[in-house]
Design an enzyme around this catalytic site. Structure first.
Site, PDB file in Angstrom:
ATOM      1  N   ASP A  90      40.603  34.938  49.427  1.00  0.00           N
ATOM      2  CA  ASP A  90      41.561  33.831  49.404  1.00  0.00           C
ATOM      3  C   ASP A  90      41.126  32.839  48.330  1.00  0.00           C
ATOM      4  O   ASP A  90      40.243  33.132  47.520  1.00  0.00           O
ATOM      5  CB  ASP A  90      41.647  33.172  50.782  1.00  0.00           C
ATOM      6  CG  ASP A  90      40.374  32.424  51.155  1.00  0.00           C
ATOM      7  OD1 ASP A  90      39.344  32.579  50.453  1.00  0.00           O
ATOM      8  OD2 ASP A  90      40.389  31.683  52.153  1.00  0.00           O
ATOM      9  N   LYS A  98      45.373  40.909  51.139  1.00  0.00           N
ATOM     10  CA  LYS A  98      44.439  39.997  51.801  1.00  0.00           C
ATOM     11  C   LYS A  98      44.585  40.069  53.314  1.00  0.00           C
ATOM     12  O   LYS A  98      43.588  40.175  54.041  1.00  0.00           O
ATOM     13  CB  LYS A  98      44.676  38.559  51.323  1.00  0.00           C
ATOM     14  CG  LYS A  98      43.672  37.556  51.884  1.00  0.00           C
ATOM     15  CD  LYS A  98      44.055  36.133  51.567  1.00  0.00           C
ATOM     16  CE  LYS A  98      45.151  35.644  52.477  1.00  0.00           C
ATOM     17  NZ  LYS A  98      45.430  34.191  52.329  1.00  0.00           N
TER      18      LYS A  98
END
Length: 232
Positions: free
Chosen positions: A138, A120
């Site tokens: 997320d 991420k």
């Protein structure tokens, strides 16, 4: 979500926010990398509060290393998991200097070799700093992708792959910013604000959340006596 609805879904998000970006504050690629590394299990507001103190003092790998662990922890102590993040940031700075001439690398593989940098974080840096059409999933994006039916998936990687495959190319570079901000402020976890959602018509979520009822304010004093016949 039907295939024909994906393009208008993103067109509506784009119309409301033509140039979306991260809410983390930064002025260099290294500052961005640092802020994203610190943001795991923390809010952008909290990270910004800490980095506003840190970056004027140390905003390069050399300067961060020169601070040392104890001083750096002092700047980061308000952030969740600050001790672990301090160690990761110091180790990352050392690797940047040893292997990359102090510069943030431009490849996913090199970024993910940095301590505290996962997929991420790498995707955020690749997208925001280097303009690559990556999607950083997320918790907000995971929720929005599943709730709307845009890209259902049980894991961030599954959702990421679904979004990359489904989002029209012209919207992909900004897709994760739009979805994150939409999840943060409109499609919230406990009570999605469907009544003010610009993409509700294309969303699979049912039943849509109605507007909150306006609280009834009962008059007091002389006005109350006129309505109820009782003395105020």
């Amino acid at each position: 979500m039907k295939d024909r609805d994906v393009a208008p879904f993103f067109a509506a998000l784009a119309a409301g926010n033509p140039h979306p970006t991260t809410e983390l504050e930064y002025t260099s690629v290294f500052e961005l990398l640092t802020a994203v590394l610190l943001s795991a299990q923390a809010t952008d507001v909290g990270v910004n509060r800490a980095t506003r103190r840190l970056f004027p003092i140390a905003n390069t790998p050399q300067a961060i290393l020169a601070l040392g662990q104890e001083a750096l922890e002092g700047y980061l102590s308000s952030i969740n998991l600050f001790r672990t993040k301090t160690r990761h940031l110091l180790a990352t700075c050392a690797i940047l200097l040893e292997r990359h001439g102090g510069q943030v690398p431009r490849t996913r593989e090199a970024l993910e070799e940095l301590p505290g940098v996962g997929r991420k974080t790498a995707n955020v840096v690749l997208n925001t700093a280097f303009g690559q059409a990556t999607v950083a999933v997320d918790t907000h994006i995971l929720r929005v992708a599943n709730r709307t039916g845009l890209a259902p998936g049980a894991t961030p990687l599954a959702v990421e792959r679904g979004l990359v495959a489904r989002v029209p190319p012209e919207y992909l570079p900004n897709a994760h910013h739009w979805l994150l901000l939409h999840g943060r402020y409109v499609c919230q976890a406990r009570t999605p604000r469907c009544w003010e959602c610009v993409v509700a018509r294309w969303c699979d979520y049912e039943p849509k959340t109605p507007p909150p009822k306006q609280a009834t304010t009962w008059p007091t004093g002389p006005a109350a006596s006129r309505l109820t016949g009782r003395a105020p």
